[in-house]
Design an enzyme around this catalytic site. Sequence first.
Site, short mmCIF file in Angstrom:
data_model
loop_
_atom_site.label_atom_id
_atom_site.label_comp_id
_atom_site.label_asym_id
_atom_site.label_seq_id
_atom_site.Cartn_x
_atom_site.Cartn_y
_atom_site.Cartn_z
CD GLU A 29 -4.53 4.06 -1.58
OE1 GLU A 29 -4.80 4.25 -0.39
OE2 GLU A 29 -5.36 4.25 -2.48
CG ASP A 80 -2.00 1.01 1.18
OD1 ASP A 80 -2.91 0.85 0.35
OD2 ASP A 80 -1.94 1.98 1.97
#
Length: 192
Positions: free
Chosen positions: A93, A49
């Site tokens: 993301e 992430d």
Amino acid sequence: MTATERLHEMSMLDPLTGICNRRQFEEDFQRIWLDSLYSGKPLAMLIIDVDFFKLFNDGYGHPMGDRCLKQVAAAISQTAQEGLGLTARLGGEEFGILLPGANAKQATELGERVCAAVRNAAIEHRFSQVPGHPNVTVSVGAASVVAQKRVNRRTLFAMADDALYQAKHAGRNRVATLTGPVPSPLQMAGAA
């Protein structure tokens, strides 16, 4: 290549980053899980992430956010290929890497290389709250298991995701690895 083959290929790629998408990741995961089940070899997964990406998007705008994700995807994908991993954008993301045959130590080592590759891409992030890092960084959760008939493959995903949260809570820009025996389905239900 026929039009049908081209459409199938396009349906398996993330249009922004050009790497595999979640659909392809799930297909690969199913296939590799079955390979692990029959071979007895481990399977590792990394969940990655981008740290403080919302602050990046808010500060620089969505076009720059898209450019950032493309650069991060390229760094992750190249690093994963060197480690014989399969990379995909899972959404937003978040990225994933499947590592057939890899144990927890190998997964952790690849996670460290991914963190370094993203830092070395030197993507400015003046809104980052990672101490001492004015550039984009990532947090990585790693886990490895040997597939078992009594365990759902989603357990590995949950383990890597739990490790990702450990990395974030420990300060981000790092790898956390969940090790030990595969939790029972009852333990996993209690953790959810």
